[in-house]
Design a protein around this motif. Structure first.
Motif, mmCIF file in Angstrom:
data_model
loop_
_atom_site.group_PDB
_atom_site.id
_atom_site.type_symbol
_atom_site.label_atom_id
_atom_site.label_comp_id
_atom_site.label_asym_id
_atom_site.label_seq_id
_atom_site.Cartn_x
_atom_site.Cartn_y
_atom_site.Cartn_z
ATOM 1 N N ARG A 11 1.279 -1.229 0.015
ATOM 2 C CA ARG A 11 -0.262 0.056 -0.146
ATOM 3 C C ARG A 11 1.109 1.180 -0.007
ATOM 4 N NH1 ARG A 11 -4.109 -0.702 -2.255
ATOM 5 N NH2 ARG A 11 -5.019 0.698 -1.034
ATOM 6 N N ARG A 16 1.701 0.561 -4.787
ATOM 7 C CA ARG A 16 0.654 0.470 -5.733
ATOM 8 C C ARG A 16 1.064 0.484 -7.146
ATOM 9 N NH1 ARG A 16 -3.181 5.099 -2.625
ATOM 10 N NH2 ARG A 16 -2.888 3.993 -0.380
ATOM 11 N N SER A 32 -0.388 -4.467 2.767
ATOM 12 C CA SER A 32 0.491 -3.571 3.186
ATOM 13 C C SER A 32 0.990 -3.866 4.535
ATOM 14 C CB SER A 32 -1.128 -2.778 4.169
ATOM 15 O OG SER A 32 -1.749 -3.390 5.559
ATOM 16 N N SER A 33 1.753 -2.981 5.104
ATOM 17 C CA SER A 33 2.662 -3.158 5.883
ATOM 18 C C SER A 33 2.244 -3.557 7.508
ATOM 19 C CB SER A 33 3.271 -1.899 6.555
ATOM 20 O OG SER A 33 4.662 -1.730 5.775
#
Length: 297
Positions: A11, A16, A32-33
């Motif tokens: 993300r 992206r 995402s992280s």
């Protein structure tokens, strides 16, 4: 056979764009992280195992492209332990799990691993010497990844900007609307790199390694050419239809920051091309394309 990509840090700015650049006939999973925390051993083990199984069940070649990183360069000076966990220990965990499942790994790194006192573009095998906590943690990540898995590659890049997340181009656009003039350092030299161009290059490398090719395990990928931050800012103003003369040069000493910035960050793309990969276009052409595509303000 088509690609399957797992993109930790999916993300973020580069993550992206990796999703956008991924081949339409494959599969991409870009957590995402928060969804895939590389500091969590169990989460990394589960994610890689599930990804590898799903890719192979679908008849795809799996490759992991690690875009997750602690990138707060100044904050790392007083938070080096956390930066090390994300930039070094986490990627090592990822590499070990990739090795367990036979999945190639591309790990994104930075020009900050070099001392920044060069006079010609850095080659991948030039002596490193980071001058900041961020650079030290990223170099440790490179070393640990390469030691953990012989089908891991490190790709160093520099001066990234793009559509997603904060970056220099967005900052210049914002300041242009707030100030009549602004001062930007003119004694640091590098190669601005559009994150979408880098993403496309990484996908090409992923395809190459998935087919079993074995180029140099450390590569450099930036847009071509070089410029100072001041010159880059003036180019941003010009692309936005503004007067570049509103950007005034200053020295690094006049703009002190907690982390030392490299004075020279130009990376050589020679090994990249020798690996059979197309060079990324000139930085000025990339900036024009990014603005035309409304990828940056």
């Amino acid at each position: 056979m088509a690609l399957a990509l797992l993109v930790p840090g999916g993300r973020g700015q580069l993550g992206r764009d990796l999703v956008a650049a991924a081949p339409a006939d494959g599969l991409v999973h870009a957590p995402s992280s928060a969804e895939l925390d590389l500091t969590d051993e169990g989460a990394v083990a589960d994610a890689v195992a599930a990804f590898a199984a799903n890719a192979r069940d679908s008849g795809l070649r799996p490759v992991v492209v690690n875009a997750a990183a602690y990138t707060a360069v100044d904050a790392a000076e007083t938070d080096e332990a956390r930066a090390f966990e994300v930039n070094a220990a986490g990627p090592e965990r990822l590499a070990r799990r990739c090795a367990e499942h036979g999945v190639p790994l591309l790990h994104v790194s930075t020009d900050y691993v070099f001392p920044g006192d060069g006079t010609r573009p850095y080659e991948p095998d030039d002596e490193t010497g980071p001058q900041s906590a961020y650079g030290r943690t990223k170099l440790a990540g490179e070393q640990r990844v390469l030691a953990a898995w012989d089908r891991a590659w490190v790709v160093r890049t520099a001066w990234l900007y793009g559509e997603h997340g904060p970056n220099f181009v967005k900052t210049m656009a914002r300041l242009a609307s707030e100030r009549d003039t602004l001062s930007v350092v003119d004694d640091q030299l590098g190669s601005p790199t559009w994150s979408l161009d880098l993403a496309r290059g990484l996908v090409s490398l992923a395809s190459l390694v998935a087919r079993g090719a074995t180029p140099c395990r450390v590569l450099h990928a930036t847009n071509g050419g070089e410029v100072t931050w001041c010159g880059f800012a003036r180019a941003v103003f010009a692309e936005l239809g503004l007067d570049p003369a509103r950007v005034r040069p200053c020295t690094t000493d006049e703009f002190p920051r907690p982390a030392r910035r490299p004075a020279y960050s130009v990376l050589s793309g020679k090994a990249w091309e020798e690996a059979g990969l197309a060079p990324l276009r000139h930085w000025r052409e990339a900036l024009s394309a990014a603005v035309a595509a409304r990828a940056v303000p």
